[in-house]
Design an enzyme around this catalytic site. Structure first.
Site, PDB file in Angstrom:
ATOM      1  CG  ASP A  57      -1.969   1.056   1.211  1.00 25.79           C
ATOM      2  OD1 ASP A  57      -1.951   1.876   0.280  1.00 25.79           O
ATOM      3  OD2 ASP A  57      -2.810   1.069   2.119  1.00 25.79           O
TER       4      ASP A  57
ATOM      5  CG  ASP B 253      -3.538   4.566  -3.031  1.00 26.54           C
ATOM      6  OD1 ASP B 253      -2.898   3.547  -2.686  1.00 26.54           O
ATOM      7  OD2 ASP B 253      -4.447   5.057  -2.359  1.00 26.54           O
TER       8      ASP B 253
END
Length: 492
Positions: free
Chosen positions: A128, A356
């Site tokens: 992440d 992201d």
């Protein structure tokens, strides 16, 4: 605060941290040039197993996870100011993690096997780039020093989940709750300094996701074991980790045991490792429709030249809070620049676009979302039948046959994002006009980002689906984001 002033502040913080007895950087130099974390395609048999997901099931779970994540990012953005990166020099070493795609488990993210402790215990963490804390499911035994902290007793152990047992590690070291780090340094990591029953009790955190506390646990320093590109295993000492007692499973983590945070908080994994590995990390996300059992790698340091596409382009890399981001210069549909205010794309003015890996669909600020959808869907009206589909604003029924992929893709407008410095990302049609069920319904795979916060700022998010079929290199020391089309097959 100027960039130079912020860098000086971070260096001062590192010094203060070290004299308080906490090293936030590895103390040993690595002896090889690359570290690989293996990365496996989301449809690989070892991940898919017996589980079968229809396109509809996958998309609905993806939308649910993205909605939760958008709430998380919006909440964090309200709490944190924009930060910058430290200027540190590297010594040319590197390493990689295997990266496992999580689509087959009902999540949109990618997995890495992560080894922590002495002797090493292995876990599966979600990669992440939007998270700044690396944590895993943990069973920290309660004693007289940590009563009131997030600890657990043997009777509380959930045997259905893999967990890290600190008492089995020789190198586990908690952070005292009365330390400067807990009281001040970890506030951006959501430390809970008021929970301090004794001076030596572990510093605890309540890591918030939207309005709920998803991850609750204690901070510790531990050794992380990686494999260098020459096959030699190397222990990296004193890495900050989160020892999480519990989290809210509604976040949609699938089979993951925790989060591998690649955000750029001054105490995070990336900021504590990159200076020894050429100041960069990279990954290549394979085509979501590729059913071959391919492997790939999340790499820290310089990849071998034969692994890199020959036509890498570089945009200016910045930060949006603790997240990596870029300034957009324009959106183009079939070569025509859309009429969207430049201010919404500028990081310096509170806008920009976050890159992201934990977000699936690409999200656009409201002022950009409507003109983008209109420009893409208008040319398709009359060519395909418009249909309604839950979670999307623009969908079409595309006739199904074995030879129509090239045909329909040629009818879909070409979408491009131009970044600061003039380079353009040209994603494949199937990464923004995506399958949402098994009957031929395709939708433009974009979300509308929330309205701006009190300051009026709002951000767009480049999700991992539109990052597919590309190599991505985050060159932190060089302040640049590299990307180029790639099948990722050279990295198998």
């Amino acid at each position: 605060m100027s960039l130079q002033s912020f860098l000086q502040f971070l260096l001062l913080l590192l010094y203060i941290s070290s004299i308080n007895g906490f090293s936030v950087n590895p103390s040993a130099k690595e002896s090889s040039s690359v570290i690989h974390f293996k990365m496996i395609h989301r449809h690989a048999p070892e991940l898919l197993g017996e589980k079968k997901l229809t396109h509809y099931d996958r998309i609905q779970e993806l939308l649910h996870a993205d909605k939760l994540r958008m709430n998380i990012l919006s909440h964090k953005r309200k709490l944190r100011a924009t930060s910058s990166r430290r200027e540190l020099q590297g010594d040319g070493t590197s390493f990689s993690f295997p990266l496992l795609s999580g689509e087959s488990t009902g999540t949109a993210s990618y997995y890495v096997p992560f080894r922590v402790g002495t002797p090493a215990q292995e876990f599966l963490l979600l990669v992440d780039t939007g998270s700044d804390l690396t944590w895993m499911n943990c069973r920290f035994r309660c004693n007289e020093n940590n009563i009131g902290s997030h600890c657990s007793n043997p009777k509380d152990h959930n045997l259905t989940k893999r967990a890290f047992y600190p008492e089995n590690s020789q190198t586990f070291r908690t952070v005292p709750c009365n330390s400067t780090l807990c009281q001040q340094g970890f506030l951006n990591l959501n430390s809970n300094p008021e929970m301090c029953p004794t001076p030596n009790s572990p510093c605890s955190y309540d890591y918030p996701y939207a309005s709920t506390e998803v991850a609750q646990g204690v901070y510790a320093y531990e050794s992380v074991t990686v494999k260098l590109n020459n096959g030699v295993e190397k222990q990296i000492p004193d890495m900050l980790i989160g020892c999480t007692r519990e989290w809210n499973d509604s976040y949609g983590m699938g089979k993951a045991d925790g989060i591998f945070g690649l955000g750029f908080n001054s105490h995070g994994f990336v900021s504590n490792i990159y200076k020894n590995f050429q100041g960069k990390f990279s990954y290549c996300l394979m085509d979501q429709y590729n059913t071959k059992n391919l492997s790939n790698y999340l790499t820290f340091g310089n990849r071998n030249p034969q692994e890199m596409p020959p036509n890498m382009q570089y945009a200016v890399l910045g930060t949006i809070g603790d997240h990596f981001g870029v300034t957009v210069e324009g959106i183009y549909v079939d070569g025509v620049k859309l009429n969207i205010s430049d201010e919404v794309w500028n990081i310096e003015k509170g806008g920009g676009m976050m890159v992201d890996s934990g977000f699936s669909l690409t999200a656009w600020v409201p002022v950009a979302y409507d003109p983008i959808i209109a420009a893409l869907e208008n040319p398709l009206k009359g060519k395909f039948t418009s249909v309604k589909f839950e979670g999307f604003d623009s969908c079409f029924k595309v006739p199904q046959n074995n030879n129509n992929a090239t045909m329909y893709e040629s009818l879909v407008p070409k979408f491009e994002i131009q970044f600061l410095s003039g380079v353009r990302l040209k994603p494949a049609v199937r990464t923004y006009f995506i399958d949402v069920d098994d009957t031929g319904v395709k939708c433009f795979g974009f979300n509308r980002a929330p309205e701006g916060d009190a300051s009026g700022s709002s951000i767009s998010i480049l999700g991992n689906i539109m990052q597919q079929n590309h190599m991505w290199e985050f060159d932190i020391l060089g302040d640049r984001l590299g990307f180029a089309p790639s099948s990722c097959s050279l990295l198998a």
